[in-house]
Design a protein around this motif. Structure first.
Motif, mmCIF file in Angstrom:
data_model
loop_
_atom_site.group_PDB
_atom_site.id
_atom_site.type_symbol
_atom_site.label_atom_id
_atom_site.label_comp_id
_atom_site.label_asym_id
_atom_site.label_seq_id
_atom_site.Cartn_x
_atom_site.Cartn_y
_atom_site.Cartn_z
ATOM 1 N N TRP A 1 13.761 -68.330 23.055
ATOM 2 C CA TRP A 1 13.374 -69.770 23.495
ATOM 3 C C TRP A 1 13.606 -70.172 24.919
ATOM 4 N N ALA A 2 12.720 -70.710 25.634
ATOM 5 C CA ALA A 2 12.761 -70.916 26.935
ATOM 6 C C ALA A 2 11.923 -72.155 27.199
ATOM 7 N N SER A 3 12.246 -73.176 27.967
ATOM 8 C CA SER A 3 11.526 -74.384 28.157
ATOM 9 C C SER A 3 11.793 -74.915 29.607
ATOM 10 N N SER A 4 10.824 -75.852 30.128
ATOM 11 C CA SER A 4 11.097 -76.447 31.371
ATOM 12 C C SER A 4 10.402 -77.625 31.234
ATOM 13 N N LEU A 5 10.726 -78.736 32.018
ATOM 14 C CA LEU A 5 10.079 -80.072 32.047
ATOM 15 C C LEU A 5 8.918 -79.947 33.102
ATOM 16 N N ARG A 6 7.577 -80.373 32.595
ATOM 17 C CA ARG A 6 6.633 -80.326 33.420
ATOM 18 C C ARG A 6 6.672 -81.408 34.472
ATOM 19 N N LYS A 7 7.232 -82.326 34.496
ATOM 20 C CA LYS A 7 7.263 -83.311 35.567
ATOM 21 C C LYS A 7 8.231 -82.800 36.946
ATOM 22 N N TYR A 8 8.945 -81.799 36.655
ATOM 23 C CA TYR A 8 9.706 -81.031 37.738
ATOM 24 C C TYR A 8 8.950 -79.682 38.191
ATOM 25 N N ALA A 9 7.737 -79.474 37.703
ATOM 26 C CA ALA A 9 7.191 -78.237 37.834
ATOM 27 C C ALA A 9 7.114 -77.737 39.274
ATOM 28 N N SER A 10 6.863 -78.911 40.097
ATOM 29 C CA SER A 10 6.645 -78.711 41.564
ATOM 30 C C SER A 10 8.175 -78.019 42.240
ATOM 31 N N LEU A 11 9.004 -78.300 41.540
ATOM 32 C CA LEU A 11 10.331 -77.438 42.220
ATOM 33 C C LEU A 11 10.647 -76.129 41.703
ATOM 34 N N SER A 12 9.692 -75.681 41.067
ATOM 35 C CA SER A 12 9.798 -74.460 40.416
ATOM 36 C C SER A 12 10.783 -74.107 39.686
ATOM 37 N N PRO A 13 11.506 -74.887 38.808
ATOM 38 C CA PRO A 13 12.761 -74.591 38.061
ATOM 39 C C PRO A 13 12.889 -73.101 37.136
ATOM 40 N N ASN A 14 11.528 -72.999 36.561
ATOM 41 C CA ASN A 14 11.323 -71.486 36.064
ATOM 42 C C ASN A 14 11.551 -70.187 36.830
ATOM 43 N N MET A 15 11.311 -70.332 38.161
ATOM 44 C CA MET A 15 11.685 -69.299 38.964
ATOM 45 C C MET A 15 13.270 -68.915 39.007
ATOM 46 N N LEU A 16 14.060 -70.087 39.232
ATOM 47 C CA LEU A 16 15.574 -70.042 39.227
ATOM 48 C C LEU A 16 15.944 -69.574 37.829
ATOM 49 N N LEU A 17 15.447 -70.262 36.700
ATOM 50 C CA LEU A 17 15.950 -69.859 35.538
ATOM 51 C C LEU A 17 15.700 -68.413 35.083
ATOM 52 N N TYR A 18 14.537 -67.744 35.386
ATOM 53 C CA TYR A 18 14.455 -66.338 35.090
ATOM 54 C C TYR A 18 15.280 -65.578 36.010
ATOM 55 N N LEU A 19 15.378 -65.982 37.311
ATOM 56 C CA LEU A 19 16.345 -65.226 38.168
ATOM 57 C C LEU A 19 17.529 -65.156 37.443
ATOM 58 N N ARG A 20 18.250 -66.111 37.058
ATOM 59 C CA ARG A 20 19.565 -66.163 36.637
ATOM 60 C C ARG A 20 19.633 -65.304 35.200
#
Length: 378
Positions: A271-290
């Protein structure tokens, strides 16, 4: 190889079950006995953990031939969960809510015996279908008539879906080597959330509420009822030594999160998720790096990004990290003789409900979502 019998394993046989899983070369995280307790404690579903065992004489013979596939006389397993609901149907699934499960056996004969027992169990429970989520195709499904009794196979329809894939990434030995392995475009994408000031935390159950806040919003936005938080809590408890939660924050707000669980040399991401309203900040990129850094630094050799459909957005996202598709084989045995459109029927059936769900307040989706989600096998 003569099989003495096939029985339903209970908690007293957990050690034997997991010993067999740990020795089988095709075993996955989802074959471990702990999932029985997790699913039952979360949703109360009846489970049937079928275990094929042989007698002492046969066991001695098997040990001489291939000791790696024998543990306490176990020669094969098939975990099944019974989902029964007036709207969502009556089925046996191995395993619901997860990408895998299915039959694990030391020979074709054992595989066939477990499959026949599952069909017989399906008849007894009134199930209309059996779902086996395999990471390799089951040859036995191609010719059930060759080894099942006539009463077991009529009426019967068999279908296999292989349009879904797992996205697997072979990992370097360290997180330092990981970053060097990325292309320049990917490195620049990873740099963006760091420049935006996003931060990360890695931990356990203490991060569960933050994880679930993100998960809850994302599932609502996708139009899907959310799982109970108890499911993740039980996973963290059951696999306390091999599970972690990783959360990305903007200031103090959780904006992306993942729950990962390891087995042998593979780390998986149920399970993994991110908030769409912050998509412009690319939080998924940092999430998968970690996540990948954690995998490398803790001795995992492969990371499983999870299930995707070829060509879709999630597939392309995982592919950019270097992940390679590996087919999943989901076998369906329709005990009522009816063969539906596997790819379109469920989507069309709930398309209107999905649109309505996306409009509901979060407080409602959190309360009523789990009571619906427990009956949906995906």
């Amino acid at each position: 190889m003569p099989i003495h019998k096939i029985k339903c394993a209970d908690s007293s046989e957990r050690e034997s079950w997991d010993a067999y899983v740990s020795r089988h070369p095709e075993a996955s995280l989802f074959h471990l006995f702990g999932w029985q307790d997790i699913i039952h404690r979360t949703y109360g579903h009846k489970t049937y953990y079928l275990m094929a065992v042989c007698g002492e004489a046969e066991a001695a013979a098997v040990r001489r031939e291939n000791s790696s596939l024998l543990a306490e006389n176990a020669v094969g397993i098939l975990p099944l969960v019974h989902l029964k609901h007036v709207i969502f149907g009556n089925c046996l699934v191995s395993l619901p809510f997860l990408d895998g499960g299915g039959i694990l056996a030391g020979s074709k004969e054992v595989e066939e015996s477990l499959l026949c027992e599952a069909i017989n169990l399906g008849r007894k429970t009134g199930a209309s279908r059996i779902e086996l989520r395999q990471e390799r195709p089951l040859a036995s499904c191609n010719d059930i008539s060759a080894f099942c009794s006539e009463s077991s196979r009529e009426p019967l329809q068999i279908a296999t879906r292989s349009d879904k894939v797992r996205m697997l990434l072979n990992l370097p030995e360290s997180s330092q080597m990981l970053m060097k392995s990325f292309k320049s475009k990917l490195r620049s994408q990873i740099a963006k959330p760091l420049k935006e000031g996003l931060t990360s935390r890695t931990g356990g159950v203490e991060l569960l509420e933050d994880f679930y806040k993100v998960f809850l919003v994302n599932m609502r936005d996708l139009g899907s009822p959310v799982h109970s938080i108890k499911l993740m809590r039980h996973v963290l408890s059951e696999f306390s030594e091999s599970s972690k939660i990783i959360v990305i924050y903007k200031a103090k707000e959780a904006v992306a999160a993942a729950l990962v669980v390891g087995f042998e040399k593979m780390l998986r991401n149920p399970w993994a998720s991110s908030l769409r309203k912050y998509a412009s900040l690319s939080p998924n990129m940092l999430l998968y790096l970690r996540v990948l850094e954690y995998a490398c630094d803790n001795g995992y050799q492969v990371f499983d990004f999870g299930r995707s459909s070829a060509g879709e957005g999630t597939y392309k996202f995982k592919e950019q990290w270097g992940a390679v598709p590996t087919p999943l084989y989901w076998h369906y045995i329709f005990l009522d003789g009816k063969l539906p459109n596997l790819e379109g029927s469920e989507k069309e059936r709930f398309e209107k409900a999905t649109r309505y769900w996306q409009k509901l307040p979060l407080v409602i989706t959190r309360v009523i979502g789990p009571s619906i989600r427990k009956h949906i096998s995906l």
